[in-house]
Write an enzyme that holds these catalytic residues in place. Structure first.
Site, PDB file in Angstrom:
ATOM      1  N   SER A  39       5.241  -0.959 -86.090  1.00  0.00           N
ATOM      2  CA  SER A  39       6.119   0.095 -85.596  1.00  0.00           C
ATOM      3  C   SER A  39       5.319   1.257 -85.048  1.00  0.00           C
ATOM      4  O   SER A  39       4.238   1.574 -85.547  1.00  0.00           O
ATOM      5  CB  SER A  39       7.029   0.591 -86.724  1.00  0.00           C
ATOM      6  N   SER A  40       5.883   1.890 -84.045  1.00  0.00           N
ATOM      7  CA  SER A  40       5.265   3.094 -83.490  1.00  0.00           C
ATOM      8  C   SER A  40       5.689   4.331 -84.259  1.00  0.00           C
ATOM      9  O   SER A  40       5.145   5.417 -84.051  1.00  0.00           O
ATOM     10  CB  SER A  40       5.670   3.258 -82.014  1.00  0.00           C
TER      11      SER A  40
ATOM     12  N   THR B 134      21.289 -22.229-100.708  1.00  0.00           N
ATOM     13  CA  THR B 134      22.211 -22.782 -99.725  1.00  0.00           C
ATOM     14  C   THR B 134      23.171 -21.666 -99.330  1.00  0.00           C
ATOM     15  O   THR B 134      23.632 -20.902-100.195  1.00  0.00           O
ATOM     16  CB  THR B 134      23.012 -23.972-100.290  1.00  0.00           C
TER      17      THR B 134
ATOM     18  N   SER C 113       6.887 -43.152 -49.564  1.00  0.00           N
ATOM     19  CA  SER C 113       7.782 -42.051 -49.249  1.00  0.00           C
ATOM     20  C   SER C 113       7.570 -41.008 -50.334  1.00  0.00           C
ATOM     21  O   SER C 113       7.081 -41.328 -51.429  1.00  0.00           O
ATOM     22  CB  SER C 113       9.238 -42.519 -49.248  1.00  0.00           C
ATOM     23  N   THR C 114       7.942 -39.783 -50.060  1.00  0.00           N
ATOM     24  CA  THR C 114       7.960 -38.794 -51.141  1.00  0.00           C
ATOM     25  C   THR C 114       8.804 -39.305 -52.298  1.00  0.00           C
ATOM     26  O   THR C 114       8.508 -39.046 -53.467  1.00  0.00           O
ATOM     27  CB  THR C 114       8.531 -37.455 -50.634  1.00  0.00           C
ATOM     28  N   ASN C 115       9.831 -40.091 -51.961  1.00  0.00           N
ATOM     29  CA  ASN C 115      10.821 -40.491 -52.959  1.00  0.00           C
ATOM     30  C   ASN C 115      10.325 -41.534 -53.957  1.00  0.00           C
ATOM     31  O   ASN C 115      11.015 -41.829 -54.932  1.00  0.00           O
ATOM     32  CB  ASN C 115      12.084 -40.993 -52.268  1.00  0.00           C
TER      33      ASN C 115
ATOM     34  N   THR D 204       8.762 -33.115 -51.062  1.00  0.00           N
ATOM     35  CA  THR D 204       8.016 -33.507 -49.855  1.00  0.00           C
ATOM     36  C   THR D 204       6.792 -32.626 -49.636  1.00  0.00           C
ATOM     37  O   THR D 204       5.726 -33.119 -49.240  1.00  0.00           O
ATOM     38  CB  THR D 204       8.940 -33.454 -48.617  1.00  0.00           C
TER      39      THR D 204
ATOM     40  N   LYS E  88       4.382  -0.505 -91.626  1.00  0.00           N
ATOM     41  CA  LYS E  88       5.299  -1.627 -91.387  1.00  0.00           C
ATOM     42  C   LYS E  88       4.566  -2.731 -90.629  1.00  0.00           C
ATOM     43  O   LYS E  88       3.904  -2.484 -89.630  1.00  0.00           O
ATOM     44  CB  LYS E  88       6.506  -1.165 -90.578  1.00  0.00           C
TER      45      LYS E  88
END
Length: 469
Positions: A319-320, A188, A141-143, A102, A325
Site C-alpha cells: 500500500s502507498s 465448506t 494454398s494459404t488454406n 495469406t 501491509k
C-alpha cells in the site's frame, strides 16, 4: 537514402527496402493490418513451423517432378534458415489480419524466395529465377499451408506449456509432503467442516493439475491431423498426384511428431473443432488454477484478522498509505491471467463458428488467442511456482488452535452420541462461545476425557478412523 528494389503484384508496384527479405505482399500487410502491434516475429515457433511446411512441400514437389532439383534445394536452404530462427525479424505482419493468413503465408514465401535467390547467386527480388508463388508456394494454398503450420506450432507450444504444468504439479506435491503433519480445519461454503491436513489440501491441488495435464494431452493430439495438399478448398487443385501423402510424410519426419493426413481434405480445410476443444480444455485449466490462487489468498488472509493458516512470500509493499501491509500479489496476477485465458475461449468459439462454406477465414484470431493464452499462462505459472508456492510456510500452531476451538469437530462425536445430541452440543457452543470439549466432557459428561483424548488425538485427526462407544 536507403536503396530500394521495385516489386510488383497485380495491384501495382512498390519500392521495397533492399535490406529486407520480405516482399510486396508483406509490405501491403504492414500497411493494412496495424491491429495488435504484435508481429509474427514474436511467435518463433510459428515461423519455424512455416519453415517445416515449405521445406516438406519443396521436397514433395521435387519427388513429384513439378519442381527443379536446384530450385527445391534453394527453397530447402531458405526453409532451414527459418527453422534455425535466423530470419525471425523478417516476419513483420500482424498476428491478427484479414485474408485467412495469406499475409503470413506470403511473408514466408517471400523471405524464403529471397534467401534462396542469394543462395543461387542472384539478388533479392529477381523472382524470375525463384518465385514466391510459382516455386515456394508450389502445390499449396494459404488454406493448407497456414493451418498446417499453425497446428505444428500449437502442438510444440503445448509441449512447453505441459512441461510447465508438470512443474506446478510437482511444486504442489512437494508442499503436500512438507505439510503432511499440519492439522487444520477443512471448510465448506466458507464454514468450518471437519479437520484435515494442510498437506492433504496441497496434495489435492497437485492432483487436480495432474488431471488437466491428461486432458490437455488428449486434446493436443487432435492437431496432429493436417490438411497439407488440400490446396484451396480440399479438392487438391494444382497439386500433383501423390503429393499430399508425400508432403505429410516428409513433414512428420522433419518436425519429429506423428502428423497424419486428414482422410477428408474438404472437411479438414473448414473444420476448426480441434481448436475449440483445446481452448475449452485450457479454459478448464485456467479456471482450476484461478480457484487455487483464490484459495491461497484466503488461507493467507489477515494476518491478524483473517485465516492466517499459511504465509505467502512477501514480494512488495502492499500500500502507498498503509504501512506494513503486504498483498498476495502473485496469486492476484495469476488470477488476472486466468481471466484473460477464460475470455479467449469465447474468442476461439466465435471465430470457429464464423467459418463459412469451405473455409474459416478467422484462423488468425484463433492463433492469436491460443498462442497468447499459452504464453501468458505459462509465464504466470512460472511466476506462481518461483515467487509463491516454493516459499509458502504454514502457521502450524495457529492451525491447530483453530481446529480445537472450532464447532466442526463435533462431527466426530456422531458415531458415539448421534446426530441430534451432537447438533445440540454444537448449538450450545455457538450460543455460549464455549468449546465443544467444555460442553460434551465437562458440563454434560456425555463422554469421558479418555474417550475424548482418543478421538481427538493428533494421530487420529490426521488419519481419521471410525471410533464408536
Amino acid at each position: 537514402m536507403k536503396a530500394t528494389r521495385k516489386e510488383h503484384d497485380f495491384l501495382g508496384e512498390l519500392e521495397i527496402p533492399n535490406e529486407v527479405y520480405y516482399g510486396i505482399q508483406t509490405f501491403r500487410a504492414i500497411e493494412n493490418f496495424n491491429i495488435t502491434g504484435i508481429p509474427i516475429s514474436k511467435e518463433p515457433l510459428f515461423i519455424k513451423a512455416l519453415g517445416y511446411v515449405k521445406k516438406a512441400a519443396a521436397m514433395a514437389n521435387k519427388d513429384c517432378g513439378v519442381l527443379d532439383a536446384k530450385i527445391a534445394e534453394a527453397i530447402c536452404y531458405g526453409s532451414d534458415q527459418l527453422i534455425a530462427g535466423k530470419f525471425d525479424q523478417e516476419f513483420v505482419s500482424d498476428l491478427i489480419q484479414g485474408g485467412a493468413g495469406t499475409s503470413v503465408n506470403m511473408n514466408a514465401n517471400e523471405v524464403i524466395a529471397n534467401i534462396g535467390l542469394e543462395y543461387l547467386g542472384h539478388k533479392k527480388g529477381e523472382y524470375q529465377y525463384l518465385h514466391p508463388n510459382n516455386h515456394v508456394n508450389c502445390s499449396q494454398s494459404t488454406n493448407d499451408a497456414y493451418p498446417s503450420a499453425f497446428r505444428i506450432a500449437l502442438y510444440l507450444k503445448m509441449e512447453s506449456f505441459l512441461t510447465t504444468l508438470e512443474e506446478l504439479e510437482k511444486a504442489f506435491t512437494a508442499k503436500g509432503r512438507e505439510f503432511s503433519k499440519v492439522l487444520k480445519m477443512g471448510r465448506t461454503q466458507l464454514q468450518d467442516a471437519v479437520p484435515m491436513t494442510l498437506g492433504q489440501e496441497f496434495h489435492a491441488y497437485a492432483t487436480t493439475i495432474g488431471e488437466d495435464i491428461k486432458r490437455l494431452k488428449e486434446a493436443q493430439s487432435l492437431v496432429l491431423e493436417i490438411n497439407m495438399g488440400a490446396t484451396a478448398i480440399g479438392t487438391k487443385v494444382n497439386a500433383p498426384e501423390g503429393y499430399p501423402e508425400i508432403c505429410v510424410n516428409y513433414l512428420a519426419k522433419e518436425v519429429g511428431i506423428p502428423l497424419t493426413l486428414s482422410p477428408d481434405l474438404i472437411e479438414a480445410t473448414v473444420d476448426t473443432g480441434a481448436y475449440v476443444q483445446i481452448m475449452g480444455t485450457l479454459k478448464r485449466t485456467a479456471v482450476k488454477i484461478s480457484k487455487i490462487c483464490s484459495d491461497l489468498r484466503l488461507l493467507s488472509s489477515g494476518p491478524r484478522t483473517g485465516f492466517n493458516e499459511i504465509n505467502l512470500p512477501a514480494r512488495q509493499p502492499g500500500s502507498s498509505i498503509m504501512p506494513g501491509k503486504v498483498n498476495p500479489v502473485i496469486p492476484e496476477v495469476v488470477n488476472q491471467t486466468c481471466f484473460y485465458v477464460i475470455g479467449q475461449d469465447l474468442t476461439v468459439t466465435m471465430a470457429a463458428e464464423a467459418g463459412q462454406l469451405q473455409l474459416n477465414v478467422m484462423e488468425p484470431v484463433i492463433a492469436f488467442a491460443m498462442f497468447t493464452s499459452l504464453d501468458y499462462l505459462s509465464n504466470a505459472l512460472h511466476t506462481l511456482i518461483d515467487k509463491c508456492i516454493v516459499g509458502i510456510t504454514a502457521n502450524e500452531a495457529h492451525c491447530y488452535d483453530l481446529v480445537m476451538n472450532s464447532i466442526g469437530i463435533v462431527t466426530q462425536l456422531n458415531p458415539i452420541l448421534g446426530y441430534e445430541e451432537s447438533a445440540s452440543i454444537a448449538g450450545e457452543a455457538l450460543k455460549s462461545g464455549k468449546s465443544v470439549h467444555q460442553i460434551a466432557v465437562v458440563e454434560r459428561q456425555l463422554i469421558s476425557q479418555e474417550k475424548w483424548d482418543e478421538i481427538y488425538s493428533i494421530d487420529n485427526l490426521i488419519n481419521p478412523r471410525f471410533i464408536n462407544s
